[in-house]
Design a protein around this motif. Structure first.
Motif, mmCIF file in Angstrom:
data_model
loop_
_atom_site.group_PDB
_atom_site.id
_atom_site.type_symbol
_atom_site.label_atom_id
_atom_site.label_comp_id
_atom_site.label_asym_id
_atom_site.label_seq_id
_atom_site.Cartn_x
_atom_site.Cartn_y
_atom_site.Cartn_z
ATOM 1 N N TYR A 175 48.476 66.393 -9.378
ATOM 2 C CA TYR A 175 49.785 66.310 -10.030
ATOM 3 C C TYR A 175 50.285 64.872 -10.009
ATOM 4 N N ASN A 176 51.275 64.627 -10.858
ATOM 5 C CA ASN A 176 52.025 63.377 -10.818
ATOM 6 C C ASN A 176 53.447 63.664 -11.272
ATOM 7 N N PHE A 177 54.411 62.970 -10.676
ATOM 8 C CA PHE A 177 55.801 63.112 -11.093
ATOM 9 C C PHE A 177 56.067 62.250 -12.325
ATOM 10 N N TRP A 178 57.000 62.720 -13.158
ATOM 11 C CA TRP A 178 57.428 61.944 -14.307
ATOM 12 C C TRP A 178 58.924 62.126 -14.489
ATOM 13 N N PRO A 179 59.673 61.057 -14.756
ATOM 14 C CA PRO A 179 59.253 59.683 -15.048
ATOM 15 C C PRO A 179 58.811 58.943 -13.797
ATOM 16 N N PRO A 180 58.090 57.833 -13.970
ATOM 17 C CA PRO A 180 57.556 57.111 -12.799
ATOM 18 C C PRO A 180 58.623 56.342 -12.014
ATOM 19 N N ASP A 181 59.699 55.949 -12.688
ATOM 20 C CA ASP A 181 60.726 55.150 -12.007
ATOM 21 C C ASP A 181 61.863 56.050 -11.514
ATOM 22 N N LEU A 182 61.570 56.895 -10.553
ATOM 23 C CA LEU A 182 62.558 57.814 -10.004
ATOM 24 C C LEU A 182 63.633 57.026 -9.237
ATOM 25 N N PRO A 183 64.897 57.422 -9.370
ATOM 26 C CA PRO A 183 65.991 56.603 -8.836
ATOM 27 C C PRO A 183 66.316 56.828 -7.363
ATOM 28 N N TRP A 184 65.477 57.554 -6.631
ATOM 29 C CA TRP A 184 65.803 57.900 -5.255
ATOM 30 C C TRP A 184 65.076 56.988 -4.263
ATOM 31 N N SER A 185 65.448 57.111 -3.000
ATOM 32 C CA SER A 185 64.833 56.284 -1.958
ATOM 33 C C SER A 185 63.390 56.721 -1.739
ATOM 34 N N GLU A 186 62.624 55.824 -1.081
ATOM 35 C CA GLU A 186 61.230 56.150 -0.795
ATOM 36 C C GLU A 186 61.129 57.396 0.087
ATOM 37 N N GLU A 187 62.065 57.526 1.006
ATOM 38 C CA GLU A 187 62.071 58.697 1.888
ATOM 39 C C GLU A 187 62.304 59.979 1.094
ATOM 40 N N GLU A 188 63.227 59.925 0.135
ATOM 41 C CA GLU A 188 63.507 61.106 -0.682
ATOM 42 C C GLU A 188 62.310 61.448 -1.573
ATOM 43 N N LYS A 189 61.700 60.430 -2.156
ATOM 44 C CA LYS A 189 60.520 60.680 -2.996
ATOM 45 C C LYS A 189 59.373 61.243 -2.167
ATOM 46 N N GLU A 190 59.195 60.731 -0.958
ATOM 47 C CA GLU A 190 58.147 61.253 -0.084
ATOM 48 C C GLU A 190 58.409 62.701 0.283
ATOM 49 N N GLY A 191 59.701 63.057 0.407
ATOM 50 C CA GLY A 191 60.041 64.441 0.688
ATOM 51 C C GLY A 191 59.589 65.377 -0.423
ATOM 52 N N LEU A 192 59.691 64.941 -1.659
ATOM 53 C CA LEU A 192 59.231 65.750 -2.791
ATOM 54 C C LEU A 192 57.706 65.860 -2.794
ATOM 55 N N HIS A 193 57.037 64.749 -2.479
ATOM 56 C CA HIS A 193 55.572 64.785 -2.393
ATOM 57 C C HIS A 193 55.126 65.758 -1.283
ATOM 58 N N ASN A 194 55.838 65.771 -0.177
ATOM 59 C CA ASN A 194 55.483 66.673 0.922
ATOM 60 C C ASN A 194 55.578 68.134 0.497
ATOM 61 N N LEU A 195 56.564 68.456 -0.324
ATOM 62 C CA LEU A 195 56.688 69.829 -0.818
ATOM 63 C C LEU A 195 55.464 70.210 -1.646
ATOM 64 N N CYS A 196 54.984 69.269 -2.449
ATOM 65 C CA CYS A 196 53.795 69.532 -3.267
ATOM 66 C C CYS A 196 52.555 69.678 -2.394
ATOM 67 N N ARG A 197 52.438 68.843 -1.370
ATOM 68 C CA ARG A 197 51.276 68.941 -0.465
ATOM 69 C C ARG A 197 51.264 70.276 0.266
ATOM 70 N N GLU A 198 52.439 70.712 0.685
ATOM 71 C CA GLU A 198 52.531 71.991 1.382
ATOM 72 C C GLU A 198 52.120 73.160 0.477
ATOM 73 N N ALA A 199 52.273 72.964 -0.836
ATOM 74 C CA ALA A 199 51.880 74.004 -1.795
ATOM 75 C C ALA A 199 50.415 73.888 -2.198
ATOM 76 N N GLY A 200 49.693 72.929 -1.607
ATOM 77 C CA GLY A 200 48.267 72.798 -1.877
ATOM 78 C C GLY A 200 47.914 71.866 -3.018
ATOM 79 N N LEU A 201 48.874 71.065 -3.490
ATOM 80 C CA LEU A 201 48.611 70.117 -4.569
ATOM 81 C C LEU A 201 48.242 68.749 -3.985
ATOM 82 N N HIS A 202 47.581 67.921 -4.777
ATOM 83 C CA HIS A 202 47.283 66.550 -4.328
ATOM 84 C C HIS A 202 47.687 65.568 -5.419
#
Length: 237
Positions: A54-81
């Protein structure tokens, strides 16, 4: 056939491509709303997305790195890479509301790419009828040499073809592909879905076609029509 209108604007929309999933995040929503929307979308897949890139779109998300990493963690927990190289064609806007129509629009450069994606979808062949309680989930096309009985479910990223009667639930274009279709010798479903559109079973008096039938999207509605092999004429009624 009764039609439910397309769902209202959502903070998260998941679309499938040959390379993987594009997860559109509507930056008009707050980060908390995006997080809750992502959790809901991933949960609604019941494991269907597991193993996908997967990849998020748009690429220039307006949130902090910590917040963006939190979204990536949700995807990892669901078995996505995460695969940063996955990009949709022709997306230039940062707002999901304006980006989605641009992504879906047909341009001089897009048809060949879209056709290539359709041709690359694998097909799962099932050589028997599906009993109540059976659930089939497949990222490509699904072809069933039998019936789909009430209580059975078929979810496909591409087309669904049933060589018998479809009486259960069928969801074609589950990643959001609106050109997907559902074809069966008889369409008597408890519910059919194409991308994000939903339709219930037609009334019993609906029966007017003597041969195979196809459900597809047209002008924002699911329609059911007689299936005609390319190059042949429709039967007169």
């Amino acid at each position: 056939m009764p039609i439910k209108e397309k769902a209202k604007k959502e903070p998260v929309v998941i679309k499938g491509t040959v390379k993987g999933l594009i997860i559109y995040l509507d930056t008009d929503f707050s980060w908390q709303e995006i997080k809750e929307g992502l959790v809901a979308k991933l949960a609604s897949g019941n494991g269907f997305f597991r193993g996908a890139a997967y990849n998020f779109w748009p690429p220039d998300l307006p949130w902090s790195e910590e917040e963006k990493e939190g979204l990536h963690n949700l995807c990892r927990e669901a078995g996505l890479h995460h695969e940063p190289g996955i990009t949709p064609p022709k997306i230039t806007k940062t707002s999901l509301a304006s980006a989605l129509p641009e992504f879906a629009a047909t341009t001089a450069e897009e048809p060949a790419e879209a056709q290539e994606e359709k041709n690359k979808l694998p097909t799962l062949f099932i050589g028997h009828s599906l009993r109540s309680g059976t659930k089939i989930r497949y990222p490509g096309n699904v072809a069933i040499l039998g019936d789909v009985n009430p209580g059975a479910e078929v979810v496909a990223g591409g087309h669904i073809v049933v060589m018998g009667t479809l009486r259960g639930l069928a969801h074609a274009g589950a990643y959001g592909w609106e050109e997907a279709s559902i074809t069966a010798y008889r369409l008597e479903p408890t519910q059919i879905r194409i991308a994000s559109y939903v339709a219930r079973s037609p009334d019993p008096s609906y029966r007017s076609m003597a041969g195979p039938e196809r459900a597809r999207l047209q002008d924002g509605q699911i329609i059911v029509e007689e299936y005609v092999t390319p190059g042949t004429r429709r039967r007169k009624k």
